[in-house]
Structures are given as structure tokens and as C-alpha cells.
Design a protein around this motif. Structure first.
Motif, PDB file in Angstrom:
ATOM      1  N   THR A 276      90.257 -56.962 117.951  1.00  0.00           N
ATOM      2  CA  THR A 276      90.054 -56.020 116.674  1.00  0.00           C
ATOM      3  C   THR A 276      89.705 -54.413 117.166  1.00  0.00           C
ATOM      4  O   THR A 276      90.509 -53.583 116.648  1.00  0.00           O
ATOM      5  CB  THR A 276      88.983 -56.319 115.760  1.00  0.00           C
TER       6      THR A 276
ATOM      7  N   SER B 261      93.197 -52.772 117.747  1.00  0.00           N
ATOM      8  CA  SER B 261      93.823 -52.534 116.419  1.00  0.00           C
ATOM      9  C   SER B 261      93.187 -51.328 115.760  1.00  0.00           C
ATOM     10  O   SER B 261      93.848 -50.416 115.081  1.00  0.00           O
ATOM     11  CB  SER B 261      93.923 -53.699 115.508  1.00  0.00           C
ATOM     12  N   ARG B 262      91.974 -51.330 115.850  1.00  0.00           N
ATOM     13  CA  ARG B 262      91.224 -50.089 115.356  1.00  0.00           C
ATOM     14  C   ARG B 262      91.923 -48.834 115.974  1.00  0.00           C
ATOM     15  O   ARG B 262      92.056 -47.738 115.197  1.00  0.00           O
ATOM     16  CB  ARG B 262      89.694 -50.233 115.529  1.00  0.00           C
TER      17      ARG B 262
ATOM     18  N   GLN C  99      94.439 -48.358 117.291  1.00  0.00           N
ATOM     19  CA  GLN C  99      95.848 -48.126 117.251  1.00  0.00           C
ATOM     20  C   GLN C  99      96.057 -47.534 115.618  1.00  0.00           C
ATOM     21  O   GLN C  99      96.870 -46.674 115.406  1.00  0.00           O
ATOM     22  CB  GLN C  99      96.824 -49.357 117.154  1.00  0.00           C
ATOM     23  N   MET C 100      95.166 -47.967 114.851  1.00  0.00           N
ATOM     24  CA  MET C 100      95.218 -47.514 113.604  1.00  0.00           C
ATOM     25  C   MET C 100      94.759 -45.841 113.644  1.00  0.00           C
ATOM     26  O   MET C 100      95.267 -44.973 112.920  1.00  0.00           O
ATOM     27  CB  MET C 100      94.084 -47.867 112.671  1.00  0.00           C
ATOM     28  N   ARG C 101      93.768 -45.623 114.243  1.00  0.00           N
ATOM     29  CA  ARG C 101      93.167 -44.217 114.394  1.00  0.00           C
ATOM     30  C   ARG C 101      94.474 -43.304 115.208  1.00  0.00           C
ATOM     31  O   ARG C 101      94.757 -41.994 114.835  1.00  0.00           O
ATOM     32  CB  ARG C 101      92.254 -43.805 115.565  1.00  0.00           C
TER      33      ARG C 101
END
Lengths: 118, 118
Positions: free
Chosen positions: A8, A11-12, A14-16
DNA sequence: ACCCACTACCTTTTTATGCAAGGTACTAGG
DNA sequence: CCTAGTACCTTGCATAAAAAGGTAGTGGGT
């Protein structure tokens, strides 16, 4: 033996990614800041950033003419580059505000649809 | 002579990046879909552009064990892969929901500070 | 029987960018 | 003058979206 758990944290991260540019402009819009100020500001809002990410980003925004800076001497250490938004930077920020607004509407709409089926 | 205007589309694209994975999981969470369904769903929300982005993403989520699929025949054309979330996929989605929530709080907090100075 | 349009799946190459790690240089205090 | 602290910047790597190109099944028209 590592259980095959989905990473995860990646993914975090990548979101930022991609939101950092926007957040950096937001931070600088409030007044002249130098790199460490920006770093602290973003960290305070849980938007983890490291030096190696920020410096290239600032250079890029500078060469895109969204930022400009002036050198100022420091009481303890080498001189600092204080950044501020150019006119073009302010315009870009307005557009990114709009983009963020639309994007969060879209996602919140997807979330609502998802919640109905649970 | 092109005026040196900042390329907002690239920034928009960068913002979408990383959120796509989350949005794809959200879309599939509501029921079995195949690639074109997902594409239409995400395009309707301006969250994606092309096929070439989605297929590798689906493959990745599959190999991370967040998705699984079953082949189903189509009335018009080749068979389709219908995707659904695995247990692990549902867990990951819950975590990404949380991440999205925190991220939007952080950014909205920055926006509020910005708006005060305008 | 054949071709063509449509649909669906997938891969390869390019590009952007965050992150880790390492490097240079100025200032001040002992 | 050495060390600690601060500030700037660069290089190499990994990830992932986007662009472009490729393969294959189905069905209708001739």
C-alpha cells in the motif's frame, strides 16, 4: 517467508505524485519561502517530501516560468533562495485549483457509487 | 511564435496518475466489468485517456492478486475478461479509501490557508 | 468462400517524476 | 583549522501513464 501482501505504501506514494507540484505552488502562493520552509510546510500537512524531490521540482517550475527567486542572506548558514509565484505561476495555480476540484468531485462520485453497493 | 504557456495538461495527467489505480478498483468493486466497461466508466469521469494505460494496469493488479477474472463469451466479437476484486483487493481498496481521505484533507487544508491570503 | 469492419486483448517504446544517495560550499563556534 | 549545521544541487534507479502498433475472434456483405 513473506506473505504476499499488497504494498500500500507504494500506492500512497503514487497518489501523492503529481499532487506535489500543485501543493508546492499552493505553499509558495502564501508568501516567499525557501526550500526548507516548503519542506516543513508540506510535511506538516502529511505530504511527505524529501529534498531530492523538491529541488528538481523547484528547478522545473522555475524553468517553466511559474516561479522566480531572490537570494537572501541567512544568519546561520549559506544564503537562501526565496521563491515566489510569477504572474504565470498564479494563473497556473488557478488552473490547478480547478483541476483538483474536478478531480475530487469525480472520485467522490465514484466513492458514493461504491458505497451504495455495500 | 508560441507564447510560453505552461502545459496544464501535463499537470492534469500527473495528478490523475496514481489515482487511476484507486479509481479502477473503485469501479470494479461495484460489479464484474471488462476492460471497455472500465474505460467508459473512467472516461466519463475524465480520469483516463486510452486503452494502453488500462491494460497494463489491470495486468499489474491481477499479478498483485487484487483482481481475478473469468472469460465470458460476447454476442458481438471475441470473448471478454470480466474482472472482480479478490478478498485481498477489497482489503487494499479499504486502505486506499483511507489514503484518499487523508490526502484530500491535507490538500484542502493547504487550500484553505491559501484562500485566506487572497 | 472471401474480405472488411468491429471489437477485444496485449506489448513495446517513450517520457515524466518521485526517491535514495551522494556531493559541494558557506557560516560559526571551539 | 576542524567540525557541525545548513543549504544548495546532481546522478541513478524504479514506477507507471501515454502513444503507437500488433494479434485475433465474429459476423455481415458480396
Amino acid at each position: 517467508m513473506e506473505n504476499s501482501v499488497f504494498d500500500t505504501e507504494n500506492s500512497r506514494s503514487q497518489m501523492r505524485k503529481g499532487l506535489l507540484e500543485y501543493c508546492t505552488l499552493l505553499a509558495i502562493a502564501r508568501g516567499e519561502l525557501y526550500a526548507s520552509d516548503i519542506l516543513n510546510e508540506l510535511k506538516a500537512d502529511n505530504l511527505i517530501v524529501v529534498e531530492g524531490t523538491l529541488y528538481p521540482l523547484l528547478s522545473r517550475l522555475k524553468s517553466d516560468h511559474l516561479l522566480e527567486y531572490t537570494w537572501k542572506e541567512s544568519k546561520a548558514g549559506p544564503p537562501r533562495k526565496y521563491y515566489r509565484l510569477t504572474k504565470e505561476g498564479k494563473d497556473a495555480l488557478e488552473q490547478l485549483n480547478q483541476t483538483w476540484h474536478e478531480l475530487s468531485l469525480s472520485i467522490n462520485s465514484l466513492i458514493k457509487k461504491y458505497e451504495k453497493n455495500n
